[in-house]
Design a protein around this motif. Structure first.
Motif, PDB file in Angstrom:
ATOM      1  N   ARG A   1      68.244  45.951  95.215  1.00 36.25           N
ATOM      2  CA  ARG A   1      68.840  46.737  96.298  1.00 36.25           C
ATOM      3  C   ARG A   1      70.119  46.081  96.808  1.00 36.25           C
ATOM      4  O   ARG A   1      71.070  46.771  97.182  1.00 36.25           O
ATOM      5  CB  ARG A   1      67.823  46.927  97.425  1.00 36.25           C
ATOM      6  N   PHE A   2      70.155  44.752  96.824  1.00 29.21           N
ATOM      7  CA  PHE A   2      71.379  44.063  97.237  1.00 29.21           C
ATOM      8  C   PHE A   2      72.536  44.427  96.307  1.00 29.21           C
ATOM      9  O   PHE A   2      73.632  44.762  96.768  1.00 29.21           O
ATOM     10  CB  PHE A   2      71.172  42.550  97.230  1.00 29.21           C
ATOM     11  N   ILE A   3      72.294  44.371  95.001  1.00 28.67           N
ATOM     12  CA  ILE A   3      73.340  44.691  94.035  1.00 28.67           C
ATOM     13  C   ILE A   3      73.823  46.121  94.215  1.00 28.67           C
ATOM     14  O   ILE A   3      75.029  46.408  94.225  1.00 28.67           O
ATOM     15  CB  ILE A   3      72.843  44.458  92.595  1.00 28.67           C
ATOM     16  N   PHE A   4      72.885  47.061  94.372  1.00 28.28           N
ATOM     17  CA  PHE A   4      73.297  48.456  94.499  1.00 28.28           C
ATOM     18  C   PHE A   4      74.058  48.699  95.788  1.00 28.28           C
ATOM     19  O   PHE A   4      75.141  49.300  95.767  1.00 28.28           O
ATOM     20  CB  PHE A   4      72.090  49.393  94.440  1.00 28.28           C
ATOM     21  N   TYR A   5      73.505  48.272  96.925  1.00 27.77           N
ATOM     22  CA  TYR A   5      74.163  48.540  98.215  1.00 27.77           C
ATOM     23  C   TYR A   5      75.520  47.839  98.303  1.00 27.77           C
ATOM     24  O   TYR A   5      76.473  48.394  98.843  1.00 27.77           O
ATOM     25  CB  TYR A   5      73.273  48.102  99.372  1.00 27.77           C
ATOM     26  N   PHE A   6      75.597  46.619  97.777  1.00 25.78           N
ATOM     27  CA  PHE A   6      76.866  45.894  97.783  1.00 25.78           C
ATOM     28  C   PHE A   6      77.907  46.659  96.971  1.00 25.78           C
ATOM     29  O   PHE A   6      79.034  46.887  97.426  1.00 25.78           O
ATOM     30  CB  PHE A   6      76.663  44.485  97.220  1.00 25.78           C
ATOM     31  N   THR A   7      77.529  47.069  95.766  1.00 25.31           N
ATOM     32  CA  THR A   7      78.439  47.823  94.898  1.00 25.31           C
ATOM     33  C   THR A   7      78.807  49.164  95.511  1.00 25.31           C
ATOM     34  O   THR A   7      79.974  49.573  95.500  1.00 25.31           O
ATOM     35  CB  THR A   7      77.798  48.032  93.521  1.00 25.31           C
ATOM     36  N   SER A   8      77.802  49.846  96.064  1.00 23.10           N
ATOM     37  CA  SER A   8      78.042  51.162  96.638  1.00 23.10           C
ATOM     38  C   SER A   8      78.976  51.088  97.844  1.00 23.10           C
ATOM     39  O   SER A   8      79.914  51.897  97.960  1.00 23.10           O
ATOM     40  CB  SER A   8      76.710  51.791  97.053  1.00 23.10           C
ATOM     41  N   PHE A   9      78.733  50.123  98.722  1.00 29.25           N
ATOM     42  CA  PHE A   9      79.543  50.031  99.940  1.00 29.25           C
ATOM     43  C   PHE A   9      81.008  49.741  99.624  1.00 29.25           C
ATOM     44  O   PHE A   9      81.911  50.443 100.100  1.00 29.25           O
ATOM     45  CB  PHE A   9      78.984  48.949 100.860  1.00 29.25           C
ATOM     46  N   PHE A  10      81.251  48.733  98.805  1.00 33.03           N
ATOM     47  CA  PHE A  10      82.644  48.351  98.544  1.00 33.03           C
ATOM     48  C   PHE A  10      83.325  49.337  97.590  1.00 33.03           C
ATOM     49  O   PHE A  10      84.551  49.514  97.663  1.00 33.03           O
ATOM     50  CB  PHE A  10      82.699  46.921  98.013  1.00 33.03           C
ATOM     51  N   SER A  11      82.561  49.993  96.738  1.00 34.65           N
ATOM     52  CA  SER A  11      83.151  51.061  95.929  1.00 34.65           C
ATOM     53  C   SER A  11      83.555  52.235  96.811  1.00 34.65           C
ATOM     54  O   SER A  11      84.618  52.833  96.623  1.00 34.65           O
ATOM     55  CB  SER A  11      82.149  51.531  94.863  1.00 34.65           C
ATOM     56  N   GLY A  12      82.690  52.552  97.784  1.00 37.05           N
ATOM     57  CA  GLY A  12      83.019  53.622  98.723  1.00 37.05           C
ATOM     58  C   GLY A  12      84.268  53.310  99.527  1.00 37.05           C
ATOM     59  O   GLY A  12      85.133  54.183  99.721  1.00 37.05           O
TER      60      GLY A  12
ATOM     61  N   LEU B   1      87.842  55.385  99.560  1.00 32.61           N
ATOM     62  CA  LEU B   1      88.291  56.029 100.794  1.00 32.61           C
ATOM     63  C   LEU B   1      89.530  55.374 101.409  1.00 32.61           C
ATOM     64  O   LEU B   1      90.166  55.959 102.286  1.00 32.61           O
ATOM     65  CB  LEU B   1      87.163  56.012 101.831  1.00 32.61           C
ATOM     66  N   TYR B   2      89.866  54.177 100.945  1.00 32.25           N
ATOM     67  CA  TYR B   2      90.913  53.395 101.602  1.00 32.25           C
ATOM     68  C   TYR B   2      92.236  54.139 101.683  1.00 32.25           C
ATOM     69  O   TYR B   2      92.935  54.070 102.708  1.00 32.25           O
ATOM     70  CB  TYR B   2      91.109  52.069 100.860  1.00 32.25           C
TER      71      TYR B   2
END
Length: 361
Positions: free
Chosen positions: A146-157, A161-162
């Motif tokens: 879950r750490f790998i997924f949420y970390f990847t998902s958050f910073f990819s998002g 959006l930047y």
């Protein structure tokens, strides 16, 4: 105006896809016709979440075996030895079919049936429950995934959006809605998130069970519903921002869990405090006062917007509930030095203190 052919080919009635249900007043499906240069969300795209969820489950199993488990061993994560339970059909039948914690009258009856002293029966049930406790390595592997997924998902998002003006100026999020073309990257991001939560539903019965198991189910159902409905109604901009806000604190919590299982307690508590701050700011400040505020003030009322609004309220109530647990944990465990016991612990006693095992989402 009639429903677009792409929707009727899905075998769903035109009444279900009537534009008055899915789109704001004055808009029709004809406004979302695709061309060579402009694409809009298509409901059938969501079917990709089925192979996507299966793929994520496979990747998770592979990751846990080849990365998380060896990493846990390097960090000193190991399972405690547990006493073996002698085979006893009478006690096992009661344990499986009736209760894991028999009452006094039940203990007396079971002792007579099995021809054992009451203390032996009590010890058998205690050791039998210990066998069902989730092992520390299993917890570490789940937290790592879950750490790998949420970390990847958050910073990819954030990366997606930047450069979007509506990310910085939320009044532009609903500009010209629903005629907002779908960037392919945001479409794939949406499908990734949907696939992940579908995979969580599939693996929920096999993952470590906690006291808020039913709350988890409610959360996953609400999240999947929001993703599906917002995609079909072309609320992609709003949906991606909601996802990023929710992913902001999740990876920090999973990191805190990993540190705890590795017995890096001081660092774990620091990570948990960081998680608490980010969680409360993102879920109780940014989400309701910025993201949700512009949803209810800029978007006119129509059936789908009312449905989404209802599920967002459910999520916000869960945010408040979990924030209460987090604040209580901080005061009771870290600041006051109270006994470390997880407010969202496993079904049985866990391996040591679990201050970081609070609910997320």
């Amino acid at each position: 105006l009639s429903v677009p052919p792409v929707l009727t080919r899905m075998g769903v009635s035109e009444g279900f896809w009537h534009h008055e249900y899915w789109l704001p007043p004055g808009a029709t499906w004809e406004d979302l016709k695709e061309s060579a240069d402009i694409q809009y969300p298509q409901p059938q795209d969501l079917l990709l979440c089925i192979p996507g969820a299966l793929l994520l489950i496979f990747v998770r199993c592979l990751f846990e075996r080849t990365v998380a488990l060896p990493l846990g061993r390097v960090l000193g994560v190991s399972d405690k030895r547990r006493p073996k339970v002698q085979t006893n059909a009478t006690l096992e039948g009661f344990y499986v079919l009736v209760s894991r914690t028999p009452k006094k009258d039940d203990l007396i009856s079971l002792a007579k049936q099995s021809d054992l002293p009451i203390r032996e029966v009590e010890r058998w049930f205690r050791h039998r429950r210990a066998q069902d406790h989730p092992r520390l390595t299993k917890k570490f592997c789940e937290a790592s995934w879950r750490f790998i997924f949420y970390f990847t998902s958050f910073f990819s998002g954030l990366a997606l959006l930047y450069d979007k003006p509506w990310f910085w100026d939320h009044t532009m999020c609903w500009l010209k809605f629903p005629q907002q073309p779908l960037p392919p990257a945001l479409g794939w991001f949406y499908l990734l998130e949907l696939s992940f939560y579908c995979s969580l539903v599939v693996t929920l019965p096999f993952d470590v069970k906690r006291k808020d198991f039913k709350v988890q189910i409610i959360h996953h159902i609400a999240t999947i519903t929001l993703i599906v409905v917002s995609y079909c109604a072309n609320m992609i901009r709003f949906g991606v921002m909601v996802m990023v806000v929710h992913d902001a604190s999740d990876y920090i919590l999973e990191l805190a869990k990993m540190l705890h299982y590795a017995k890096w307690q001081r660092v774990c508590e620091g990570a948990f405090v960081a998680f608490a701050v980010v969680f409360i700011v993102s879920r109780l400040v940014i989400f309701p006062l910025i993201v949700y505020y512009y949803f209810v003030t800029k978007l006119p009322l129509f059936p789908v917007s009312c449905l989404i609004n209802a599920f967002l309220v459910i999520l916000q109530l869960l945010h408040i509930f979990w924030s209460y647990l987090i604040i209580r944990m901080i005061f009771g465990v870290i600041l006051l030095g109270a006994k470390r016991q997880d407010a969202r612990s496993d079904t049985e006693e866990s391996d040591g203190s679990e201050a970081e095992e609070l609910a997320k989402h």
